[in-house]
Design a protein around this motif. Structure first.
Motif, PDB file in Angstrom:
ATOM      1  N   ILE A  49       0.838  -1.204   0.000  1.00 20.34           N
ATOM      2  CA  ILE A  49       0.000   0.000   0.000  1.00 20.34           C
ATOM      3  C   ILE A  49       0.873   1.253   0.000  1.00 20.34           C
ATOM      4  O   ILE A  49       1.798   1.379   0.804  1.00 20.34           O
ATOM      5  N   MET A  50       0.551   2.161  -0.886  1.00 18.34           N
ATOM      6  CA  MET A  50       1.237   3.447  -0.921  1.00 18.34           C
ATOM      7  C   MET A  50       0.177   4.539  -0.749  1.00 18.34           C
ATOM      8  O   MET A  50      -0.910   4.447  -1.340  1.00 18.34           O
ATOM      9  N   LYS A 127       0.459  -2.573  -4.649  1.00 25.47           N
ATOM     10  CA  LYS A 127      -0.771  -3.167  -5.203  1.00 25.47           C
ATOM     11  C   LYS A 127      -1.910  -2.154  -5.170  1.00 25.47           C
ATOM     12  O   LYS A 127      -2.784  -2.158  -6.027  1.00 25.47           O
ATOM     13  N   ILE A 128      -1.897  -1.309  -4.142  1.00 22.49           N
ATOM     14  CA  ILE A 128      -2.958  -0.310  -3.980  1.00 22.49           C
ATOM     15  C   ILE A 128      -2.330   1.041  -3.659  1.00 22.49           C
ATOM     16  O   ILE A 128      -1.415   1.128  -2.838  1.00 22.49           O
ATOM     17  N   VAL A 129      -2.859   2.072  -4.300  1.00 19.18           N
ATOM     18  CA  VAL A 129      -2.490   3.437  -3.927  1.00 19.18           C
ATOM     19  C   VAL A 129      -3.726   4.133  -3.381  1.00 19.18           C
ATOM     20  O   VAL A 129      -4.803   4.070  -3.993  1.00 19.18           O
ATOM     21  N   ILE A 130      -3.578   4.747  -2.225  1.00 20.34           N
ATOM     22  CA  ILE A 130      -4.642   5.603  -1.693  1.00 20.34           C
ATOM     23  C   ILE A 130      -4.230   7.041  -2.008  1.00 20.34           C
ATOM     24  O   ILE A 130      -3.198   7.522  -1.531  1.00 20.34           O
ATOM     25  N   ALA A 131      -5.013   7.693  -2.846  1.00 18.63           N
ATOM     26  CA  ALA A 131      -4.707   9.068  -3.254  1.00 18.63           C
ATOM     27  C   ALA A 131      -5.537  10.016  -2.396  1.00 18.63           C
ATOM     28  O   ALA A 131      -6.766   9.975  -2.425  1.00 18.63           O
ATOM     29  N   LEU A 132      -4.852  10.862  -1.623  1.00 15.98           N
ATOM     30  CA  LEU A 132      -5.538  11.734  -0.670  1.00 15.98           C
ATOM     31  C   LEU A 132      -5.720  13.132  -1.248  1.00 15.98           C
ATOM     32  O   LEU A 132      -4.751  13.874  -1.442  1.00 15.98           O
ATOM     33  N   GLY A 133      -6.956  13.470  -1.539  1.00 12.50           N
ATOM     34  CA  GLY A 133      -7.269  14.822  -1.991  1.00 12.50           C
ATOM     35  C   GLY A 133      -7.383  14.942  -3.500  1.00 12.50           C
ATOM     36  O   GLY A 133      -6.988  14.044  -4.266  1.00 12.50           O
ATOM     37  N   ALA A 196      -9.783   0.377   0.615  1.00 11.54           N
ATOM     38  CA  ALA A 196      -8.489   0.175  -0.044  1.00 11.54           C
ATOM     39  C   ALA A 196      -7.676  -0.900   0.677  1.00 11.54           C
ATOM     40  O   ALA A 196      -7.035  -1.749   0.039  1.00 11.54           O
ATOM     41  N   ILE A 197      -7.703  -0.873   1.999  1.00  9.35           N
ATOM     42  CA  ILE A 197      -6.943  -1.876   2.768  1.00  9.35           C
ATOM     43  C   ILE A 197      -7.523  -3.270   2.517  1.00  9.35           C
ATOM     44  O   ILE A 197      -6.792  -4.245   2.309  1.00  9.35           O
ATOM     45  N   GLU A 198      -8.830  -3.362   2.506  1.00  8.42           N
ATOM     46  CA  GLU A 198      -9.475  -4.653   2.234  1.00  8.42           C
ATOM     47  C   GLU A 198      -9.121  -5.145   0.824  1.00  8.42           C
ATOM     48  O   GLU A 198      -8.841  -6.323   0.609  1.00  8.42           O
ATOM     49  N   LEU A 199      -9.106  -4.227  -0.122  1.00  4.18           N
ATOM     50  CA  LEU A 199      -8.765  -4.578  -1.504  1.00  4.18           C
ATOM     51  C   LEU A 199      -7.326  -5.094  -1.588  1.00  4.18           C
ATOM     52  O   LEU A 199      -7.027  -6.043  -2.327  1.00  4.18           O
ATOM     53  N   SER A 200      -6.432  -4.486  -0.835  1.00  5.96           N
ATOM     54  CA  SER A 200      -5.032  -4.934  -0.865  1.00  5.96           C
ATOM     55  C   SER A 200      -4.922  -6.352  -0.310  1.00  5.96           C
ATOM     56  O   SER A 200      -4.133  -7.160  -0.798  1.00  5.96           O
ATOM     57  N   LYS A 201      -5.750  -6.675   0.695  1.00  4.64           N
ATOM     58  CA  LYS A 201      -5.722  -8.041   1.245  1.00  4.64           C
ATOM     59  C   LYS A 201      -6.267  -9.028   0.224  1.00  4.64           C
ATOM     60  O   LYS A 201      -5.754 -10.126   0.064  1.00  4.64           O
ATOM     61  N   ARG A 202      -7.320  -8.623  -0.482  1.00  6.45           N
ATOM     62  CA  ARG A 202      -7.914  -9.507  -1.486  1.00  6.45           C
ATOM     63  C   ARG A 202      -6.934  -9.747  -2.631  1.00  6.45           C
ATOM     64  O   ARG A 202      -6.812 -10.858  -3.131  1.00  6.45           O
ATOM     65  N   LYS A 203      -6.235  -8.701  -3.014  1.00  7.55           N
ATOM     66  CA  LYS A 203      -5.249  -8.861  -4.087  1.00  7.55           C
ATOM     67  C   LYS A 203      -4.133  -9.794  -3.641  1.00  7.55           C
ATOM     68  O   LYS A 203      -3.646 -10.610  -4.416  1.00  7.55           O
ATOM     69  N   ASP A 204      -3.755  -9.676  -2.374  1.00  6.64           N
ATOM     70  CA  ASP A 204      -2.684 -10.503  -1.848  1.00  6.64           C
ATOM     71  C   ASP A 204      -3.084 -11.975  -1.802  1.00  6.64           C
ATOM     72  O   ASP A 204      -2.274 -12.864  -1.994  1.00  6.64           O
ATOM     73  N   SER A 205      -4.387 -12.202  -1.547  1.00  5.09           N
ATOM     74  CA  SER A 205      -4.840 -13.598  -1.439  1.00  5.09           C
ATOM     75  C   SER A 205      -5.365 -14.112  -2.782  1.00  5.09           C
ATOM     76  O   SER A 205      -5.941 -15.189  -2.856  1.00  5.09           O
ATOM     77  N   GLY A 206      -5.206 -13.311  -3.840  1.00  7.39           N
ATOM     78  CA  GLY A 206      -5.610 -13.765  -5.169  1.00  7.39           C
ATOM     79  C   GLY A 206      -7.094 -13.731  -5.402  1.00  7.39           C
ATOM     80  O   GLY A 206      -7.597 -14.335  -6.348  1.00  7.39           O
ATOM     81  N   LYS A 207      -7.840 -13.033  -4.533  1.00  2.63           N
ATOM     82  CA  LYS A 207      -9.289 -12.982  -4.685  1.00  2.63           C
ATOM     83  C   LYS A 207      -9.743 -11.728  -5.424  1.00  2.63           C
ATOM     84  O   LYS A 207     -10.881 -11.327  -5.347  1.00  2.63           O
TER      85      LYS A 207
END
Ligand code: SF4
Length: 229
Positions: A49-50, A127-133, A196-207
């Motif tokens: 995550i970035m 895997k995921i970028v959270i863009a703030l603003g 976004a955090i949940e998505l990063s976990k799903r990407k990590d687990s291949g889901k």
């Protein structure tokens, strides 16, 4: 290295340490003249995550560290609420030096400084970028050749695109500083960062599937208070 999505940069960095050295001594744009410290970013360079904000503020400029003022404290608290320590992720900004009086970065400053964020993305490969603003979200939309309808219409959506050979998933949300001015939007930021955090976990687990992916036309139905946050 040349690509439309990189804005035509030919001199992207392949070495992390030389990039950081160049950022702290950079004089490529006018912002070098008024900064106290450039703020390259900090955190786990192996993170999935970035987090990318707009530009350093006063406290960040004084300390040479990203998101360490009141907005940074709020961001840290939100991350902790999802069991994520800020040291677990990599945090930076589109522009590495503070614009005077916290004005928005000008287009030429953003474009000049983009070599550093592009290099950071290509080296970290999040895997995921959270863009703030608004500014940070628009930076990614520009790279993906997407129109930008404003942060209030697009926050919480999943943007997918490519920068050179890097496939990126970006979740834009309001900048935490906006929640300090308008506490009613805190719930949106928490919800989007949680997503976004949940998505990063799903990407990590291949889901990771197409679920939740939208086109820009879908974003127009979005909601919320302000496009300046
Ligand atoms: S804002 Fe970026 S391009 Fe401008 S001086 Fe700072 S590091 Fe260099």
């Amino acid at each position: 290295m040349h690509s439309r999505n990189t804005g035509g940069w030919r001199d992207l960095y392949s070495d992390w340490n030389s990039m950081i050295r160049d950022i702290v001594s950079c004089r490529r744009c006018r912002l070098h003249a008024t900064r106290k410290n450039a703020v390259p970013g900090e955190g786990n360079v192996n993170s999935k995550i970035m987090i990318v904000g707009e530009a350093p503020g006063r406290t960040e400029d004084e300390m040479g560290r990203p998101f360490v003022g009141a907005a940074g404290n709020l961001l840290t608290k939100i991350l902790r609420g999802f069991g994520v320590d800020r040291g677990d992720v990599y945090i930076t900004n589109v522009v590495k030096c503070r614009p005077p009086n916290n004005r928005e970065p000008m287009n030429d400053e953003t474009e000049t400084c983009s070599i550093y964020l592009l290099s950071q993305l290509l080296l970290i490969k999040p895997k995921i970028v959270i863009a703030l603003g608004n500014h940070a979200g628009r930076w990614f939309a520009d790279r993906f050749n997407l129109q930008w309808p404003g942060i209030s219409r697009i926050r919480g959506r999943v943007l997918e695109g490519r920068i050179m050979d890097l496939e990126l998933t970006v979740v834009p949300t309001y900048h935490p500083a906006a929640a300090l001015r308008k506490p009613q939007i805190l719930k949106y930021i928490e919800s989007d960062i949680g997503k976004a955090i949940e998505l990063s976990k799903r990407k990590d687990s291949g889901k990771d599937h197409a679920e939740g992916r939208k086109t820009l036309l879908d974003f127009i139905a979005g909601s919320s208070p302000s496009d300046k946050s």
